[in-house]
Design an enzyme around this catalytic site. Structure first.
Site, PDB file in Angstrom:
ATOM      1  N   ASP A  91       0.860  -1.189   0.000  1.00  0.00           N
ATOM      2  CA  ASP A  91       0.000   0.000   0.000  1.00  0.00           C
ATOM      3  C   ASP A  91       0.895   1.237   0.000  1.00  0.00           C
ATOM      4  O   ASP A  91       2.016   1.177  -0.495  1.00  0.00           O
ATOM      5  CB  ASP A  91      -0.959  -0.034   1.192  1.00  0.00           C
ATOM      6  CG  ASP A  91      -2.281   0.674   0.902  1.00  0.00           C
ATOM      7  OD1 ASP A  91      -2.249   1.900   0.671  1.00  0.00           O
ATOM      8  OD2 ASP A  91      -3.340   0.018   0.897  1.00  0.00           O
ATOM      9  N   THR A 148       2.173   2.208  -7.918  1.00  0.00           N
ATOM     10  CA  THR A 148       0.930   2.464  -8.643  1.00  0.00           C
ATOM     11  C   THR A 148       0.558   3.941  -8.655  1.00  0.00           C
ATOM     12  O   THR A 148      -0.239   4.365  -9.491  1.00  0.00           O
ATOM     13  CB  THR A 148      -0.229   1.663  -8.032  1.00  0.00           C
ATOM     14  OG1 THR A 148      -0.346   1.998  -6.640  1.00  0.00           O
ATOM     15  CG2 THR A 148       0.001   0.169  -8.160  1.00  0.00           C
ATOM     16  N   GLY A 189       4.582  -0.428  -4.077  1.00  0.00           N
ATOM     17  CA  GLY A 189       3.605   0.179  -3.190  1.00  0.00           C
ATOM     18  C   GLY A 189       2.738   1.155  -3.947  1.00  0.00           C
ATOM     19  O   GLY A 189       2.717   1.169  -5.187  1.00  0.00           O
ATOM     20  N   HIS A 190       2.040   1.997  -3.183  1.00  0.00           N
ATOM     21  CA  HIS A 190       1.114   2.962  -3.782  1.00  0.00           C
ATOM     22  C   HIS A 190       1.659   4.384  -3.739  1.00  0.00           C
ATOM     23  O   HIS A 190       0.914   5.334  -3.914  1.00  0.00           O
ATOM     24  CB  HIS A 190      -0.245   2.905  -3.083  1.00  0.00           C
ATOM     25  CG  HIS A 190      -0.958   1.603  -3.279  1.00  0.00           C
ATOM     26  ND1 HIS A 190      -2.193   1.341  -2.722  1.00  0.00           N
ATOM     27  CD2 HIS A 190      -0.615   0.481  -3.954  1.00  0.00           C
ATOM     28  CE1 HIS A 190      -2.569   0.106  -3.046  1.00  0.00           C
ATOM     29  NE2 HIS A 190      -1.622  -0.427  -3.796  1.00  0.00           N
ATOM     30  N   GLY A 191       2.957   4.535  -3.465  1.00  0.00           N
ATOM     31  CA  GLY A 191       3.557   5.855  -3.489  1.00  0.00           C
ATOM     32  C   GLY A 191       3.467   6.572  -2.160  1.00  0.00           C
ATOM     33  O   GLY A 191       3.240   5.975  -1.103  1.00  0.00           O
TER      34      GLY A 191
END
Length: 442
Positions: free
Chosen positions: A269, A322, A291-293
């Site tokens: 995440d 992402t 991860g999601h940054g």
């Protein structure tokens, strides 16, 4: 030798000046306070003067010295209180006893030797009589029996209400989260959605120093700073599998004056998630991915009123994430995300390198359109380069009733992974450009 006569008025003025200096020295400083003019849209491609946009103090964060290895501080080993460290025996009670001894002493170093300690949920509570250093050289492993968490489903290791705490030692915090991930609704759509424990939480801990640790495979969030002030976190390695659900790396909520530096975060995440009540956060030398940054938000869920301000991310490399630099807010909320600065960032194959999403909706059913929104204003993106895994490298999806304001792009060079020109998508945003910016909105 005779003393010179001092006029009463001069004496009074000197006394007032000394009193003012003494009082001012005790005022709480706001070291990352930012100011950004809400200037109208400008697209002149000219030279950018950073002082005109953001005035920032150079003394970024100031902390009390925490920890240390003074000879007068008493070393206390968990092994002295019955901990086995064989990875199979429940060592929870031994850790509780060792903590009570350390917390009640006049300064202590709590030692966790190079062994593997199995622990059920445990709370290390203050206030303590003096500052404490915890040196974790071994590995703490979480129980993977969900019934052990019935009393507190939200936490595994939790430090509460402790002043001047230092945690270091080069050891590992292992959340042993596989059983939780398998039973997540994001892994199995047939299962109900339930929260899982956070691996390591610092709650109401002021003048806190956390460094040189590995936090891995947390049941959900890996490391959380909550309701705290004056925090330093450095030299951390935070990891979880890319497909592990909701395993945010470092989660910051309602915390003021926090510096995160020289850390590697690779999770399923957000690498760093910054949510309501956070003020004056600086993140430097961050390696993120997968991860999601790095995310601010989400904010405004359930029509809540939430605020985040004074955020600086300076020096980061994001690879294969992402999202890159994301601000996300729900419709129907209120409050603001303001005075934010992203600078000197390298992107490598990031799907959405720059994104503001005021229509965030993390649910199966479409979110209903709302009139109110969390305002997003005064955001600087400066010196950001690299590659985008998607055609749209810059996306501003802002609210119709509350457009994003004071958004500035300076020296941006983002290309598609295949070498083609990337695109920008911009809705309801008031922005300006400085220097060379690619891509630009139409």
């Amino acid at each position: 030798m005779a003393l010179k006569y001092t006029h009463p008025l001069s004496f009074l003025i000197i006394t007032m000046m000394i009193s003012f200096v003494a009082c001012y020295g005790n005022l709480e400083e706001d070291p990352l306070s930012l100011y950004v003019d809400d200037s109208p849209y400008i697209d002149d491609g000219g030279t950018f003067n950073n002082k005109d946009l953001i005035k920032q103090r150079t003394d970024v964060l100031s902390f009390d010295k925490v920890g240390g290895t003074s000879p007068s501080r008493k070393p206390i080993s968990v092994n002295e209180y019955g901990a086995k460290g064989d990875g199979r025996t429940d060592d929870t009670q031994a850790f509780k006893k060792a903590w009570q001894a350390a917390c009640s002493s006049r300064g202590a170093i709590l030692l966790v030797p190079k062994k593997k300690y199995l622990l059920k949920p445990i709370r290390f509570s203050g206030p303590c009589k003096s500052r404490i250093t915890i040196q974790i050289s071994g590995t703490l492993v979480a129980s993977d029996n969900p019934s052990d968490y019935n009393k507190d489903p939200a936490h595994w290791l939790r430090f509460d209400n402790i002043e001047k705490l230092s945690v270091n030692g080069g050891g590992t915090i292992d959340g042993n989260g596989n059983i939780w991930w398998q039973n997540s609704c994001k892994k199995n759509k047939k299962l109900p959605c339930k929260d899982a424990p956070t691996a390591l939480t610092f709650y109401k801990c002021n003048n806190l120093n956390v460094e040189d640790l590995t936090v891995r495979d947390g049941q959900q969030i890996q490391l959380q700073f909550q309701d705290s002030k004056n925090v330093k976190a450095s030299g951390l390695t935070v990891t979880a599998p890319e497909d592990s659900p909701n395993t945010d790396g470092i989660h910051v909520t309602n915390t003021r004056n926090i510096k995160i530096s020289s850390s590697l975060i690779a999770t399923g995440d957000d690498c760093i998630s910054i949510v309501s009540g956070t003020k004056n956060l600086q993140a430097t030398d961050i390696t993120c991915g997968p991860g999601h940054g790095i995310s601010i938000g989400s904010l405004g869920a359930g029509k809540s009123k939430e605020f985040v301000s004074g955020i600086v991310v300076n020096g980061a490399k994001l690879s294969g994430t992402t999202n890159g630099l994301r601000i996300k807010t729900w419709q129907g909320g209120s409050g603001s995300a303001s005075n934010i600065k992203f600078q000197n960032i390298e992107m490598d194959n990031v799907t959405k390198p720059i994104i503001i999403d005021q229509n965030y909706c993390d649910q199966n059913e479409p979110c209903k359109k709302q009139e109110s929104a969390v305002r997003v204003r005064n955001v600087l993106y400066q010196n950001i380069k690299g590659t985008s895994a998607s055609d749209v490298a810059v996306e501003f999806d802002c609210a119709e009733n509350y457009p994003c304001q004071g958004i500035v792009l300076q020296n941006i060079d983002l290309q598609s992974e295949g070498g083609e020109a990337a695109k920008a998508s911009c809705n309801n945003v008031k922005l300006s450009y400085r220097g060379d910016v690619s891509p630009r909105c139409n």
